[in-house]
Design a protein around this motif. Structure first.
Motif, PDB file in Angstrom:
ATOM      1  N   MET A 321       0.867  -1.169   0.000  1.00  0.00           N
ATOM      2  CA  MET A 321       0.000   0.000   0.000  1.00  0.00           C
ATOM      3  C   MET A 321       0.914   1.232   0.000  1.00  0.00           C
ATOM      4  O   MET A 321       1.586   1.518   0.995  1.00  0.00           O
ATOM      5  CB  MET A 321      -0.929  -0.008   1.222  1.00  0.00           C
ATOM      6  N   HIS A 322       0.972   1.906  -1.109  1.00  0.00           N
ATOM      7  CA  HIS A 322       1.870   3.050  -1.257  1.00  0.00           C
ATOM      8  C   HIS A 322       1.267   4.269  -0.564  1.00  0.00           C
ATOM      9  O   HIS A 322       0.283   4.847  -1.043  1.00  0.00           O
ATOM     10  CB  HIS A 322       2.107   3.353  -2.735  1.00  0.00           C
ATOM     11  N   LEU A 323       1.880   4.682   0.555  1.00  0.00           N
ATOM     12  CA  LEU A 323       1.354   5.804   1.326  1.00  0.00           C
ATOM     13  C   LEU A 323       2.499   6.703   1.786  1.00  0.00           C
ATOM     14  O   LEU A 323       3.634   6.250   1.959  1.00  0.00           O
ATOM     15  CB  LEU A 323       0.606   5.296   2.574  1.00  0.00           C
ATOM     16  N   THR A 324       2.169   7.964   1.997  1.00  0.00           N
ATOM     17  CA  THR A 324       3.091   8.877   2.674  1.00  0.00           C
ATOM     18  C   THR A 324       2.418   9.384   3.936  1.00  0.00           C
ATOM     19  O   THR A 324       1.182   9.446   4.021  1.00  0.00           O
ATOM     20  CB  THR A 324       3.466  10.074   1.781  1.00  0.00           C
ATOM     21  N   ASP A 325       3.239   9.711   4.955  1.00  0.00           N
ATOM     22  CA  ASP A 325       2.685  10.191   6.224  1.00  0.00           C
ATOM     23  C   ASP A 325       2.494  11.706   6.188  1.00  0.00           C
ATOM     24  O   ASP A 325       2.658  12.351   5.132  1.00  0.00           O
ATOM     25  CB  ASP A 325       3.565   9.748   7.391  1.00  0.00           C
ATOM     26  N   VAL A 326       2.156  12.278   7.328  1.00  0.00           N
ATOM     27  CA  VAL A 326       1.851  13.707   7.400  1.00  0.00           C
ATOM     28  C   VAL A 326       3.054  14.556   7.008  1.00  0.00           C
ATOM     29  O   VAL A 326       2.909  15.665   6.457  1.00  0.00           O
ATOM     30  CB  VAL A 326       1.359  14.076   8.821  1.00  0.00           C
ATOM     31  N   ALA A 327       4.281  14.032   7.277  1.00  0.00           N
ATOM     32  CA  ALA A 327       5.499  14.764   6.931  1.00  0.00           C
ATOM     33  C   ALA A 327       5.921  14.549   5.485  1.00  0.00           C
ATOM     34  O   ALA A 327       6.926  15.105   5.031  1.00  0.00           O
ATOM     35  CB  ALA A 327       6.631  14.342   7.867  1.00  0.00           C
ATOM     36  N   GLY A 328       5.160  13.706   4.753  1.00  0.00           N
ATOM     37  CA  GLY A 328       5.487  13.446   3.358  1.00  0.00           C
ATOM     38  C   GLY A 328       6.458  12.305   3.163  1.00  0.00           C
ATOM     39  O   GLY A 328       6.915  12.058   2.035  1.00  0.00           O
ATOM     40  N   LEU A 406       5.324  12.969  -3.969  1.00  0.00           N
ATOM     41  CA  LEU A 406       5.939  14.067  -4.711  1.00  0.00           C
ATOM     42  C   LEU A 406       7.105  13.556  -5.544  1.00  0.00           C
ATOM     43  O   LEU A 406       8.043  12.952  -5.030  1.00  0.00           O
ATOM     44  CB  LEU A 406       6.434  15.142  -3.736  1.00  0.00           C
ATOM     45  N   ASN A 407       6.998  13.735  -6.840  1.00  0.00           N
ATOM     46  CA  ASN A 407       8.089  13.342  -7.732  1.00  0.00           C
ATOM     47  C   ASN A 407       9.234  14.348  -7.582  1.00  0.00           C
ATOM     48  O   ASN A 407       9.057  15.540  -7.858  1.00  0.00           O
ATOM     49  CB  ASN A 407       7.605  13.320  -9.185  1.00  0.00           C
ATOM     50  N   PRO A 408      10.426  13.867  -7.113  1.00  0.00           N
ATOM     51  CA  PRO A 408      11.534  14.809  -6.849  1.00  0.00           C
ATOM     52  C   PRO A 408      12.051  15.497  -8.108  1.00  0.00           C
ATOM     53  O   PRO A 408      12.641  16.576  -8.023  1.00  0.00           O
ATOM     54  CB  PRO A 408      12.614  13.909  -6.223  1.00  0.00           C
ATOM     55  N   LYS A 409      11.837  14.885  -9.255  1.00  0.00           N
ATOM     56  CA  LYS A 409      12.347  15.471 -10.493  1.00  0.00           C
ATOM     57  C   LYS A 409      11.394  16.519 -11.061  1.00  0.00           C
ATOM     58  O   LYS A 409      11.809  17.597 -11.491  1.00  0.00           O
ATOM     59  CB  LYS A 409      12.596  14.387 -11.527  1.00  0.00           C
ATOM     60  N   THR A 410      10.094  16.178 -11.065  1.00  0.00           N
ATOM     61  CA  THR A 410       9.126  17.091 -11.677  1.00  0.00           C
ATOM     62  C   THR A 410       8.450  18.002 -10.652  1.00  0.00           C
ATOM     63  O   THR A 410       7.891  19.044 -11.019  1.00  0.00           O
ATOM     64  CB  THR A 410       8.034  16.299 -12.407  1.00  0.00           C
ATOM     65  N   GLY A 411       8.501  17.592  -9.370  1.00  0.00           N
ATOM     66  CA  GLY A 411       7.824  18.370  -8.335  1.00  0.00           C
ATOM     67  C   GLY A 411       6.318  18.197  -8.343  1.00  0.00           C
ATOM     68  O   GLY A 411       5.602  18.845  -7.594  1.00  0.00           O
ATOM     69  N   LYS A 412       5.822  17.255  -9.176  1.00  0.00           N
ATOM     70  CA  LYS A 412       4.386  17.027  -9.277  1.00  0.00           C
ATOM     71  C   LYS A 412       3.956  15.869  -8.372  1.00  0.00           C
ATOM     72  O   LYS A 412       4.734  14.973  -8.081  1.00  0.00           O
ATOM     73  CB  LYS A 412       3.998  16.717 -10.726  1.00  0.00           C
ATOM     74  N   GLU A 413       2.692  15.915  -7.964  1.00  0.00           N
ATOM     75  CA  GLU A 413       2.138  14.833  -7.133  1.00  0.00           C
ATOM     76  C   GLU A 413       1.783  13.636  -8.017  1.00  0.00           C
ATOM     77  O   GLU A 413       1.247  13.789  -9.114  1.00  0.00           O
ATOM     78  CB  GLU A 413       0.893  15.314  -6.388  1.00  0.00           C
ATOM     79  N   GLU A 414       2.082  12.433  -7.496  1.00  0.00           N
ATOM     80  CA  GLU A 414       1.778  11.196  -8.219  1.00  0.00           C
ATOM     81  C   GLU A 414       1.005  10.260  -7.293  1.00  0.00           C
ATOM     82  O   GLU A 414       1.167  10.304  -6.067  1.00  0.00           O
ATOM     83  CB  GLU A 414       3.068  10.534  -8.717  1.00  0.00           C
ATOM     84  N   TYR A 415       0.184   9.393  -7.889  1.00  0.00           N
ATOM     85  CA  TYR A 415      -0.657   8.461  -7.130  1.00  0.00           C
ATOM     86  C   TYR A 415      -0.321   7.036  -7.558  1.00  0.00           C
ATOM     87  O   TYR A 415      -0.291   6.744  -8.752  1.00  0.00           O
ATOM     88  CB  TYR A 415      -2.141   8.752  -7.380  1.00  0.00           C
ATOM     89  N   TYR A 416      -0.119   6.132  -6.583  1.00  0.00           N
ATOM     90  CA  TYR A 416       0.347   4.783  -6.906  1.00  0.00           C
ATOM     91  C   TYR A 416      -0.608   3.664  -6.469  1.00  0.00           C
ATOM     92  O   TYR A 416      -0.456   2.528  -6.894  1.00  0.00           O
ATOM     93  CB  TYR A 416       1.709   4.520  -6.248  1.00  0.00           C
ATOM     94  N   THR A 417      -1.544   3.967  -5.575  1.00  0.00           N
ATOM     95  CA  THR A 417      -2.358   2.904  -4.971  1.00  0.00           C
ATOM     96  C   THR A 417      -3.748   2.841  -5.603  1.00  0.00           C
ATOM     97  O   THR A 417      -4.460   3.843  -5.640  1.00  0.00           O
ATOM     98  CB  THR A 417      -2.492   3.106  -3.446  1.00  0.00           C
TER      99      THR A 417
END
Length: 462
Positions: A321-328, A406-417
């Motif tokens: 389950m691909h998730l990030t926490d509150v700190a990203g 957050l994609n470190p190269k593009t700076g855009k948000e991505e969704y994986y789940t």
């Protein structure tokens, strides 16, 4: 009454045993009212085949050039009243009085229905006598013998009729007298086991699973539901084994399809934990394995459903389950060292989730005492709504996740789940329980049952 379509698919039953029909009726007490002709499809579904309006004298005529499949039908009138009729002869007539249907009904040109109502009248008469509160036990015994004698004589006299098969299918098997000794408690236990095993083994003896007409009766569905509810241990292996034994006898295509569908649909989303493995067994063996029984869309749907459910069976590793926490930061489930992990999947705007959240928080102290961790994740990728939910319901002491990366190269948000197809989240909230190795030990557990479920897991481990 209406045609009831399955949420899974619509069956198309094909048979050659059709005839044009002409059914005349006269119902005293009926005037200028609608009358419906429908056949059973199990006990709680009826398929309307014709509708007419009775005249002032209560006379009507169902007539059609199309053919009717054979089986047990009902003729419905005056909203709540109906009669059952055996559809073997397609041309017959009948009359009745609504003040006493059973006593007054008379059929012409229908041996099947004449025999059917002769049976019902006599049985009603005998059981009315047997069930008198003032009747002593000694007085009931000869009446019970008379019931058995009448049934045997009636079945012998009508053995060639479908109605005889129909009545037989509604009976339970008679258990032969136990021949063992009964001197101790263990002897009694042996007798009870003998009775249970015999009853279970012979439960379908009176039901002809080679006769497609049985699909259009209430009795096949009742037998199936009672058998699996009362006689089969509710685990995947037992359900799968008993299903295979029944289907080995069900050689008629219509009956076979009906049985497969009824059992599979029962266990696809059954509330009894772990029984969805039985659905996977049935889907793989009888849908995917027998594609000629089904249309291509049904087979395709079953393949898709198996792909979702099979990786989520008990004992399987919890999918990533691909998730990030509150700190990203990325959440690594394998780094969580709790004895058990509760995964609470919710939608911040879901009213039911808001009702369940306080119940989950109320278990915080219990979870700490039992070394249970919680991962709460939002399926909605809205950081503001997610953080508001965490604050409002005091989730901050737990691991909170969202599928925003957050994609470190593009700076855009991505969704994986893919919550719907990977975790079978078709409504919220959904609760999974994982063991220390992050294998699934529970799923779709109601929040109010989590404490009891953890206690059950603890007991099982001892």
């Amino acid at each position: 009454m209406k045609v009831v379509s399955s949420i899974l698919f619509i069956f198309l039953f094909v048979t050659n045993s059709f005839a044009q029909y002409d059914i005349k009726g006269r119902i005293k007490g009926l005037s200028k009212s609608e009358v419906y002709l429908a056949h059973y499809f199990g006990y709680n579904q009826q398929v309307i085949k014709d509708t007419v309006i009775a005249n002032e004298e209560g006379e009507f005529n169902f007539q059609g050039s199309a053919s009717l499949p054979k089986g047990l039908y009902l003729i419905s009138f005056l909203k709540s009243k109906y009669i059952d009729v055996v559809m073997e002869e397609a041309n017959f007539s009948f009359s009745l009085d609504t003040t006493d249907i059973l006593k007054s009904i008379v059929f012409q040109n229908s041996d099947e229905n004449t025999a059917f109502y002769t049976f019902q009248r006599k049985m009603n008469e005998l059981y009315t006598q047997i069930n008198q509160p003032s009747l002593s036990l000694d007085a009931r015994i000869p009446l019970q013998r008379e019931v058995q004698q009448f049934q045997q004589q009636w079945k012998k006299a009508n053995a060639s009729l479908f109605v005889s098969k129909l009545i037989e299918s509604s009976f339970d098997p008679e258990i032969p007298t136990y021949s063992g000794v009964l001197k101790s408690k263990s002897d009694t236990t042996k007798m009870q086991m003998y009775q249970y095993q015999y009853f279970k083994k012979h439960f379908f003896d009176g039901m002809d699973l080679t006769d497609e007409r049985m699909v259009r009766t209430p009795f096949l569905q009742r037998k199936l539901e009672r058998f699996f509810k009362d006689l089969v241990v509710q685990d995947t292996d037992s359900i799968a084994r008993e299903s295979d034994l029944i289907l080995a006898k069900a050689t008629d295509t219509d009956v076979r399809r009906y049985i497969i569908y009824k059992i599979a649909s029962t266990y696809e989303n059954n509330p009894i934990l772990g029984t969805d493995g039985a659905f996977v067994h049935l889907a793989e063996k009888y849908y995917i394995g027998e594609p000629a029984l089904w249309d291509t869309s049904t087979v395709r749907r079953m393949k898709e459903r198996i792909d979702i459910i099979k990786p989520l069976l008990l004992g399987k590793p919890f999918p990533k389950m691909h998730l990030t926490d509150v700190a990203g930061k990325e959440i690594n489930f394998n780094s969580l060292t709790h004895k058990y992990t509760v995964v609470f999947v919710y939608d911040p705007d879901c009213s039911h989730c808001k009702q369940e959240a306080p119940k989950l928080v109320a278990l915080t102290d219990y979870f700490k005492a039992k070394n249970v961790g919680v991962v709460a994740c939002s399926i909605v990728r809205d950081k503001d709504a997610w953080k508001k939910f965490i604050t409002e319901f005091n989730f901050s002491s737990w691991v909170n996740g969202i599928d925003i990366h957050l994609n470190p190269k593009t700076g855009k948000e991505e969704y994986y789940t893919d919550f719907r197809n990977t975790f079978d989240v078709y409504s919220t909230p959904v609760v999974y329980v994982l063991d220390q190795q992050k294998k699934i030990v529970g799923k779709r557990i109601p929040v109010e049952n989590l404490k009891d479920f953890i206690q059950y897991l603890e007991t099982r481990r001892k």
